[in-house]
Design an enzyme around this catalytic site. Structure first.
Site, PDB file in Angstrom:
ATOM      1  N   ALA A  79      -5.648   0.437   9.874  1.00 57.18           N
ATOM      2  CA  ALA A  79      -4.990   1.296  10.490  1.00 57.18           C
ATOM      3  C   ALA A  79      -4.817   2.234  11.463  1.00 57.18           C
ATOM      4  O   ALA A  79      -4.600   2.961  12.411  1.00 57.18           O
ATOM      5  CB  ALA A  79      -4.729   1.829   9.029  1.00 57.18           C
TER       6      ALA A  79
ATOM      7  N   ASP B 294     -14.782  -5.070  13.989  1.00 59.04           N
ATOM      8  CA  ASP B 294     -14.491  -5.197  12.517  1.00 59.04           C
ATOM      9  C   ASP B 294     -14.168  -6.775  12.112  1.00 59.04           C
ATOM     10  O   ASP B 294     -13.804  -7.395  12.967  1.00 59.04           O
ATOM     11  CB  ASP B 294     -12.339  -4.935  12.854  1.00 59.04           C
TER      12      ASP B 294
ATOM     13  N   ASN C 292      -1.106  -5.684   6.098  1.00 59.08           N
ATOM     14  CA  ASN C 292      -1.721  -5.420   7.381  1.00 59.08           C
ATOM     15  C   ASN C 292      -1.104  -4.225   8.330  1.00 59.08           C
ATOM     16  O   ASN C 292      -0.666  -3.096   9.047  1.00 59.08           O
ATOM     17  CB  ASN C 292      -2.912  -5.483   7.464  1.00 59.08           C
TER      18      ASN C 292
ATOM     19  N   ASP D 293     -13.400   2.288   5.483  1.00 58.23           N
ATOM     20  CA  ASP D 293     -13.092   1.961   4.461  1.00 58.23           C
ATOM     21  C   ASP D 293     -13.903   1.569   2.827  1.00 58.23           C
ATOM     22  O   ASP D 293     -13.133   1.750   2.703  1.00 58.23           O
ATOM     23  CB  ASP D 293     -11.616   1.213   4.162  1.00 58.23           C
ATOM     24  N   ASN D 294     -15.016   2.723   3.397  1.00 60.58           N
ATOM     25  CA  ASN D 294     -16.365   2.300   2.633  1.00 60.58           C
ATOM     26  C   ASN D 294     -17.585   3.723   3.162  1.00 60.58           C
ATOM     27  O   ASN D 294     -17.420   3.595   4.301  1.00 60.58           O
ATOM     28  CB  ASN D 294     -16.583   0.945   2.402  1.00 60.58           C
TER      29      ASN D 294
ATOM     30  N   ASP E  23     -12.782  -8.484   9.534  1.00 58.23           N
ATOM     31  CA  ASP E  23     -12.020  -8.717   9.037  1.00 58.23           C
ATOM     32  C   ASP E  23     -10.694  -8.974   9.752  1.00 58.23           C
ATOM     33  O   ASP E  23     -10.319  -8.865  10.912  1.00 58.23           O
ATOM     34  CB  ASP E  23     -11.274  -7.580   8.446  1.00 58.23           C
TER      35      ASP E  23
ATOM     36  N   CYS F 203     -18.959  -0.380 -24.330  1.00 60.38           N
ATOM     37  CA  CYS F 203     -18.115  -0.272 -25.784  1.00 60.38           C
ATOM     38  C   CYS F 203     -16.865   0.171 -25.499  1.00 60.38           C
ATOM     39  O   CYS F 203     -15.982  -0.886 -26.552  1.00 60.38           O
ATOM     40  CB  CYS F 203     -18.349   0.006 -26.268  1.00 60.38           C
TER      41      CYS F 203
ATOM     42  N   ARG G  97       0.931  -1.148  -0.030  1.00 64.85           N
ATOM     43  CA  ARG G  97      -0.101  -0.041   0.474  1.00 64.85           C
ATOM     44  C   ARG G  97       0.822   1.491   0.012  1.00 64.85           C
ATOM     45  O   ARG G  97       0.681   2.833  -0.769  1.00 64.85           O
ATOM     46  CB  ARG G  97      -1.640   0.280   1.199  1.00 64.85           C
TER      47      ARG G  97
ATOM     48  N   ARG H 265       1.054  -0.734   8.497  1.00 69.50           N
ATOM     49  CA  ARG H 265       0.451   0.503   9.112  1.00 69.50           C
ATOM     50  C   ARG H 265       0.036   0.385   9.753  1.00 69.50           C
ATOM     51  O   ARG H 265      -0.739   1.842  10.701  1.00 69.50           O
ATOM     52  CB  ARG H 265       0.206   1.586   8.101  1.00 69.50           C
TER      53      ARG H 265
END
Length: 1012
Positions: free
Chosen positions: A437, A463, A471, A537-538, A465, A593, A22, A474
């Site tokens: 982080a 969390d 990871n 983060d989203n 995750d 396209c 990252r 950081r």
């Protein structure tokens, strides 16, 4: 002098991309290599020093050496998270070294017991904290003369300072950190005037440099020579005469070239007399000169008092300190009118040691260390002074008595905020959403502040995750031994060790925050909270948490980072707008396209390859498994799928016609895919639109952004061709549970002598040229008889009981799974088709994986700013101008702060209502009672009422339906309409309402909250 471990070790030749991935997307490989060859000395190991050291270790310099022989004191624990009460009396550097060494196996950390100026020659950068001005001058005189970067930093209560001197001839290779601008050009005249394609803005400025590729008609322009730009307009620029290269050029791509910039720094001795400031807050433009004098006066005061700074809130010391300031201002002949109140506040807080300030300043200083060691990004030049005086509490008494030392770990904080406010901090009940982080930094800061350590205090953190290797660069609470474990649990354990008073005070969850977890994070949970902090983060999750905070009227601290950039936002009930009040523009997407037929940028081919990965190894597998396990899958697909033909053909191919029985068959399948996508499809496109085609207006069809492609002929000795076969065959084998092979000899043996069938173009194939045309798949799906024929040819699921395929779930960070290998190979082969410059695996992974570049430095800065706002929330400040939203870009030393935007107001029948925070609170009454309430109490006629997607009432509904519903309680009505019982944990219902006023005009009103 103790052993300086590995200061002269050999340079690291390779960079661990798994660890630094990252960060690499921020700095790049070249800067990382320079950093990994740089030794750094950090003087002072209190809170600020250790924060700088922590970030520098995580970033990956060659080595870090610490100097701080001072014994640990209890007040150091206010911000120094690697010290414990057991360490009191032991030199700070000696205690800290082993903790820092754990952060990064590639960065040795050592301690030096004595400093000499000659010893400084070992270092690329020297960082000085907690050091007298006399000693600083001695060090800087030497570093400036010997071309060693020098950074000094101090944190004093809510005041901070940074000074940088990188020498008289510092070369900066990239001043802003932005991706070089690039764009497609339509034409270049022999005078060098470049016109952009289709009136797209070039974004360049006078003095920029560009190079060209793929220019037709002037091949000599593609030699990579940087050419200086003179801007003519938003769509045109000049590069000077190019008559010697041809009369005219067309098509092609320009790319901005970053040109090294020389920056000259003055020494500390010169800068004291002639300072150059960076202004972080334009609302405080007059303060840096005051602080420039005051920070010198602090050193003078300490020199006169055996190293002791002014005592907290002591007026005698403050008066003496002010005299020092006047003397320094006179000596330097500064034309500054000293602000006595401001100056004395610095004296009052001089012994303060706040972890929030250490985090903010430590992140910023660490980024300056990286600039000094990599020459990347524009340094702070030269003085940076910062304060957060708005964070000073006004709800409690702050006096010499309340701020005097208590002999506890929070004394550094009590010196600023007072003991009464410390109790408020300890009583907080907070919810941290995310333990990545920012979450790790936040928990560390809270542990040092004593958040939730009181009897009624509590921290909840969630969390979903688990910890991954990438990871560790950081998310500093995690170690290599934690990889695979849950983030929330590990982070909670780590900070409980930092501050044992948090033991039993943190509850960790592994649930995603959303509607599905409202049984856990429900009414009872939110009602107990003091505030909520997002570390997400989203955007989707942020929006959801924001809505919950608005509903429960809870303050929200919001923040985010992107590379060297970061932002913070404070949301205060009934005062500011919410996070959801303003939104970022939607992410740009590429026309279908363009991706399918007319790519012109490597990003197009990467996006196409990413879709191809899903279309070959994920979606068809899911369809097969659904067909085998769900009895109604075919019927449902034919009705609801946007492309039922493709679904049916996938099932047929993967179960019958293309089902492999060995890895050799997987290799042959991959070979067929090569021909299909990189030869046959290209030939078909050229059959439909030959290279000499013209449009209805007579213009060449293949012009502008449309590049005429070239089919590829397979060559097993071409690395890209071979890589595609290996990755595709391996993934196909994975789908079927077959063992894959990597030995090139096996591939050569299987493919030897294979002659693909000659391509025969098909007539009647429709190719989508622009977004307005119907996609060819749509027409193909209209032949119901053919769809039925394919469906009838499928083997019945009963004949394949227990048989399942394994889908390839895209995972960008596993280098052994062939996912990025496949996408890189496929993207680059397509780039070859269209004469687009290919991308390496690193760039492809970045684009395909939608990786967010990240730096530990930005994360530290964000967490510090958020905690300075947290203090204001605890204080209960009521004036909007006392809060600050922040934005920064460490790459260019930009810091901006603004007042939050006030929540919008409106008037309903003369009554002012807050559009965001107000609501109508009602009991679980009947529908009739609710309508009557609005009629009598609010003077409004209810015209419509809904709960979620369920319409509860509309004044146009049939009288019979209304007669049934009006006597029902709201809760009964919701259950009747949704045909679902309300969850036992739910204490409220939210209703949306439409109303008319007495004039029959539609009126905007807040929502209704029904208390159950």
């Amino acid at each position: 002098m103790s052993n300086n471990m590995n200061i002269d070790q050999t340079d690291q030749n390779t960079i661990d991309e798994g660890l630094y991935s990252r960060q690499l997307y921020v700095l790049g490989h070249e800067a990382m290599k320079q950093m990994s060859q740089s030794n750094v000395l950090i003087i002072g190991c209190k809170g600020l020093g250790v924060e700088i050291a922590k970030n520098v270790c995580l970033a990956g310099v060659k080595s870090v050496t610490l100097y701080d022989p001072q014994p640990t004191r209890i007040e150091d624990l206010s911000s120094q998270y690697f010290l414990t009460e057991d360490d009191i009396g032991v030199p700070r550097a000696k205690v800290t070294v082993s903790k820092l060494a754990e952060l990064n196996q590639y960065v040795p950390v050592s301690v030096v017991d004595e400093l000499s100026t000659e010893y400084l020659k070992n270092f690329k950068c020297v960082v000085v904290t907690e050091t007298s001005l006399t000693k600083q001058l001695e060090i800087n005189d030497f570093t400036h003369k010997n071309h060693i970067a020098y950074i000094a930093a101090d944190s004093r209560g809510l005041f901070g300072s940074i000074f940088c001197d990188f020498g008289e001839n510092f070369i900066c290779t990239d001043t802003d950190g932005n991706e070089p601008l690039t764009g497609m050009i339509a034409s270049i005249t022999d005078d060098g005037v470049v016109t952009m394609l289709e009136e797209t803005r070039h974004g360049l400025e006078n003095g920029d440099f560009v190079k060209f590729t793929e220019v037709k008609g002037m091949p000599g322009l593609n030699d990579g020579t940087p050419r200086k730009v003179e801007v003519k307009g938003p769509y045109t620029f000049s590069i000077g005469s190019v008559k010697d290269l041809g009369s005219a050029g067309y098509n092609g791509v320009f790319t901005q070239v970053k040109v090294p910039t020389k920056i000259s720094f003055k020494s500390l001795r010169e800068s004291l007399k002639d300072p150059e400031y960076v202004y972080p807050d334009f609302g405080k433009m007059m303060r840096p000169p005051q602080y420039h004098i005051a920070f010198q006066a602090l050193s003078a005061f300490a020199d006169a008092h055996e190293g002791s700074l002014p005592r907290p809130r002591n007026d005698i010391d403050a008066a003496e300190f002010f005299e020092f300031c006047k003397k320094i201002a006179s000596t330097l002949q500064f034309d500054v009118e000293l602000d006595e109140k401001l100056i004395k506040e610095i004296s009052y807080q001089a012994r303060g040691d706040l972890v929030a300030m250490s985090a903010f300043l430590g992140g910023a200083v660490a980024q300056e260390v990286l600039k000094a060691t990599t020459s990347k990004f524009y340094p702070l030049k030269q003085y940076f002074y910062f304060d957060s005086l708005e964070s000073l509490p006004s709800s409690v008494t702050i006096s010499e008595e309340t701020c005097k030392p208590r002999g506890c770990r929070y004394d550094g904080q009590i010196a600023v905020f007072g003991s009464e406010f410390q109790e408020k901090i300890a009583s907080l009940s907070t919810f941290l959403v995310g333990a990545g982080a920012i979450g790790c930094e936040m928990l560390k800061n809270w542990a040092m502040m004593g958040v939730a350590t009181g009897e009624s205090g509590h921290i909840s953190v969630t969390d979903m995750d688990s910890i991954e290797k990438s990871n560790l660069n950081r998310q500093f609470l995690f170690r290599p031994r934690d990889v695979g474990k849950l983030k929330s649990e590990c982070a909670s354990t780590a900070v409980s060790i930092m501050n044992p008073s948090l033991t039993g005070k943190i509850t960790s969850y592994q649930e995603r925050v959303g509607p599905e977890s409202e049984g856990i994070f429900g009414d009872e949970f939110f009602e107990k909270l003091s505030l909520v902090t997002n570390a997400l983060d989203n955007v989707e999750a942020r929006m959801y948490v924001d809505r919950r905070c608005v509903f429960f009227e809870k303050p929200l601290l919001e923040s985010g980072t992107l590379g060297t950039k970061g932002n913070t936002q404070v949301v205060v009930p009934h005062l500011t707008e919410s996070y959801g009040s303003s939104q970022d523009p939607p992410e740009k997407s590429f026309p279908i396209c363009t991706l399918k037929n007319f790519p012109n940028r490597i990003e197009h081919t990467i996006a196409w390859a990413r879709d191809l990965f899903e279309g070959l190894f994920k979606q068809p597998i899911d369809n097969v498994n659904m067909y085998l396990s769900s009895p109604n899958f075919l019927e449902t697909s034919l009705k609801t799928s946007s492309n039922p033909r493709e679904v049916l053909e996938n099932i047929r191919d993967y179960l019958v016609t293309e089902k492999p029985l060995s890895f050799e068959e997987c290799i042959m399948w991959a070979r067929l895919q090569f021909d299909k996508f990189f030869n046959n499809n290209i030939q078909q496109l050229l059959f439909n639109f030959p290279k000499d085609s013209v449009t209805s207006t007579g213009q060449p069809f293949w012009s502008g952004p449309k590049r005429a492609p070239t089919p590829l002929s397979f060559d097993i000795h071409n690395r890209e061709h071979f890589d595609f076969i290996v990755a595709a065959a391996s993934l196909y084998a994975f789908n079927y549970g077959l063992k894959s092979e990597t030995d090139p000899a096996i591939y050569e043996r299987v493919l030897a002598g294979y002659n693909p069938p000659p391509f025969a173009p098909k007539s009647g194939i429709k190719i989508q040229v622009n977004e307005n045309e119907e996609a060819p798949e749509t027409a193909a799906n209209k032949d119901k008889q053919e769809l039925k024929s394919i469906a009838d040819s499928l083997p019945p699921p009963s004949s394949l009981v227990g048989f399942r395929l394994t889908p390839a779930e895209f995972e960008k960070d596993d280098d052994s799974n062939h996912h990025i290998d496949f996408i890189t190979a496929a993207s680059n082969l397509r780039a070859m088709n269209y004469d687009i410059t290919p991308a390496d695996r690193f760039k492809t992974k970045f684009v395909a994986g939608k990786i967010v570049p990240a730096m530990c430095t930005s994360t530290a800065v964000v967490s510090g700013l958020v905690c300075l706002e947290l203090v204001k929330l605890v204080d209960g400040k009521k004036k909007i101008e006392e809060y600050k939203n922040g934005f920064f870009n460490l790459a260019i030393g930009l810091f901006t702060f603004s007042d939050p935007i006030a929540s919008p107001k409106m008037k309903v029948n003369g009554k002012e209502i807050d559009k965001i925070w107000d609501r109508y609170n009602l009991p679980d009454c009947t529908l009739q009672e609710l309508i009557d309430y609005f009629q009598k109490e609010e003077g409004l006629e209810v015209t419509m009422l809904s709960s979620g997607v369920s319409l509860l009432y509309a004044n146009f509904q049939p009288p019979k339906k209304l007669a049934e519903r009006l006597p029902l309680k709201i809760s009964e009505l919701v259950e009747q309409i949704t045909k679902k019982k309300l969850e036992p944990f739910r204490k409220h219902l939210v209703l949306e309402i439409c109303c008319d006023d007495a004039n029959g005009e539609d009126v905007e009103v807040p929502f209704i909250c029904i208390k159950l």
